[in-house]
Design a protein around this motif. Structure first.
Motif, mmCIF file in Angstrom:
data_model
loop_
_atom_site.group_PDB
_atom_site.id
_atom_site.type_symbol
_atom_site.label_atom_id
_atom_site.label_comp_id
_atom_site.label_asym_id
_atom_site.label_seq_id
_atom_site.Cartn_x
_atom_site.Cartn_y
_atom_site.Cartn_z
ATOM 1 N N ARG A 93 19.477 21.101 18.035
ATOM 2 C CA ARG A 93 19.034 19.847 17.660
ATOM 3 C C ARG A 93 19.253 19.729 16.031
ATOM 4 O O ARG A 93 18.681 20.419 15.212
ATOM 5 C CB ARG A 93 17.692 19.535 18.153
ATOM 6 C CG ARG A 93 17.278 18.087 17.691
ATOM 7 C CD ARG A 93 15.768 17.850 18.241
ATOM 8 N NE ARG A 93 14.880 18.698 17.558
ATOM 9 C CZ ARG A 93 14.212 18.196 16.584
ATOM 10 N NH1 ARG A 93 14.632 17.169 15.877
ATOM 11 N NH2 ARG A 93 13.197 19.071 15.906
ATOM 12 N N ASP B 97 18.039 16.261 10.880
ATOM 13 C CA ASP B 97 18.188 15.115 10.256
ATOM 14 C C ASP B 97 18.205 13.814 11.203
ATOM 15 O O ASP B 97 17.454 12.714 11.004
ATOM 16 C CB ASP B 97 19.368 14.881 9.015
ATOM 17 C CG ASP B 97 20.549 15.420 9.688
ATOM 18 O OD1 ASP B 97 21.088 15.932 10.844
ATOM 19 O OD2 ASP B 97 21.691 15.020 9.114
ATOM 20 N N THR B 98 19.049 13.986 12.417
ATOM 21 C CA THR B 98 18.887 12.864 12.995
ATOM 22 C C THR B 98 18.514 12.993 14.651
ATOM 23 O O THR B 98 18.669 12.037 15.474
ATOM 24 C CB THR B 98 20.549 12.491 13.192
ATOM 25 O OG1 THR B 98 21.459 13.695 13.694
ATOM 26 C CG2 THR B 98 21.276 11.965 11.828
ATOM 27 N N ASN B 99 18.081 14.371 14.889
ATOM 28 C CA ASN B 99 17.898 14.733 16.337
ATOM 29 C C ASN B 99 18.952 14.710 17.296
ATOM 30 O O ASN B 99 18.866 14.744 18.422
ATOM 31 C CB ASN B 99 16.808 13.807 16.907
ATOM 32 C CG ASN B 99 15.382 14.095 16.153
ATOM 33 O OD1 ASN B 99 15.206 15.200 15.706
ATOM 34 N ND2 ASN B 99 14.404 13.218 16.358
HETATM 35 C C1 LIG Z 1 13.050 13.690 15.658
HETATM 36 O O1 LIG Z 1 12.212 14.227 16.674
HETATM 37 C C2 LIG Z 1 10.967 14.340 16.264
HETATM 38 C C3 LIG Z 1 10.179 15.137 17.267
HETATM 39 O O2 LIG Z 1 10.409 14.318 18.486
HETATM 40 C C4 LIG Z 1 10.434 13.107 15.518
HETATM 41 O O3 LIG Z 1 9.205 13.447 14.844
HETATM 42 C C5 LIG Z 1 11.254 12.737 14.411
HETATM 43 O O4 LIG Z 1 10.713 11.593 13.716
HETATM 44 C C6 LIG Z 1 12.635 12.587 15.137
HETATM 45 N N1 LIG Z 1 13.657 12.286 13.949
HETATM 46 C C7 LIG Z 1 14.456 11.158 13.803
HETATM 47 C C8 LIG Z 1 15.159 11.093 12.624
HETATM 48 O O5 LIG Z 1 14.557 10.511 14.777
#
Ligand SMILES: *[C@@H]1O[C@H](CO)[C@@H](O)[C@H](O)[C@H]1NC(C)=O
Length: 268
Positions: A244, A247-249
């Motif tokens: 994962r 930065d963007t998931n």
């Molecule tokens: C990615 O996932 C985490 C945990 O689920 C979350 O806290 C974070 O805001 C997410 N980041 C984005 C950029 O979506």
């Protein structure tokens, strides 16, 4: 010899799934009993075509790096691309290497030398290319001396890596190995290069990840300074390398084999 903690050794072992194959080739033709591969995308639709070397502004998110590696067609086209070595495991290929048999880079079975780094337990490529007539040096500092004493003929195993001291070598991953090779100008005479890259990120905060990947890309471009052009990138689809992005998931497979060749001027 320096003591290496188990956790460190484990990390190294993962990193050293690296496979660095350097093939010195000259001319001659040979028909491999292997499959001929084609680039996935034609040259006409390269979305990265207008980007200059050294420009990394296209890399805004981590995922952009993997998109480019996977989507960009090669910088040069190999017309006779073949697979050598490899063994099938649950339908997936492993240890398979690519060779370009185009006339300007094709193997001369009387003069070719292969340096194979990080062989681990798979020498299928090495055996196949030795059978063709190449002299093969298999190197892996993580294996004990004598690991491949049973091989003979043109195959030689050396429990060493790159550099002067084993303690240094054992901790070198493919990035540092290649940096060493470039810094010491060791690619003279080499025409084909295949490296398995791991784009693991060090522990770092999300905003530094993109910067880290930009440096990785710029390093890949250093190979161009030595005349090597990217032919093909093959993603390694392993669960362990499905990661994962901080930065963007988004998720991406962060390992793959990059195949590069150095053409003679007339073929570029
Ligand atoms: C990615 O996932 C985490 C945990 O689920 C979350 O806290 C974070 O805001 C997410 N980041 C984005 C950029 O979506």
């Amino acid at each position: 010899m320096k003591f290496i903690p188990f956790s460190e050794l484990f990390r190294i072992l993962i990193l050293l799934v690296m496979m660095l194959i350097i093939v010195m080739v000259f001319r001659d033709k040979f028909t491999w009993q292997t499959e001929q591969l084609e680039p996935l995308i034609s040259y006409s639709d390269n979305p990265y075509e207008s980007i200059a070397k050294g420009d990394v502004s296209w890399l805004r998110r981590s995922i952009d790096l993997f998109d480019r590696l996977e989507l960009e067609p090669g910088q040069t086209k190999c017309r006779k691309l073949v697979e050598v070595g490899g063994k099938s495991c649950n339908g997936g290929e492993d240890g398979m290497k690519l060779l370009c048999l185009d006339a300007d880079v094709a193997l001369d079975n009387k003069r070719c030398v292969v340096y194979s780094f990080g062989i681990q337990n798979d020498i299928s490529f090495d055996k196949q290319i030795a059978k063709y007539g190449c002299r093969v040096f298999m190197m892996d500092p993580t294996l004990p001396e004598g690991s491949y004493d049973w091989v003979d003929g043109r195959l030689t195993f050396l429990p060493i890596g790159l550099g002067d001291k084993n303690e240094i070598d054992i901790e070198m991953d493919e990035w540092r190995s290649l940096e060493y090779i470039l810094d010491n100008n060791l690619l003279v005479g080499v025409q084909q290069l295949m490296v398995e890259f791991h784009f693991f990120i060090p522990d770092s905060s999300a905003h530094r990840v993109v910067e880290f990947y930009k440096q990785r890309w710029l390093f890949l471009e250093r190979l161009e300074d030595h005349g090597f052009l990217r032919v093909r990138y093959d993603v390694t689809y392993s669960d362990q390398a499905h990661v994962r992005m901080l930065d963007t998931n988004d998720t991406a497979y962060i390992c793959g084999e990059l195949f590069l060749i150095r053409r003679s001027k007339s073929h570029q």
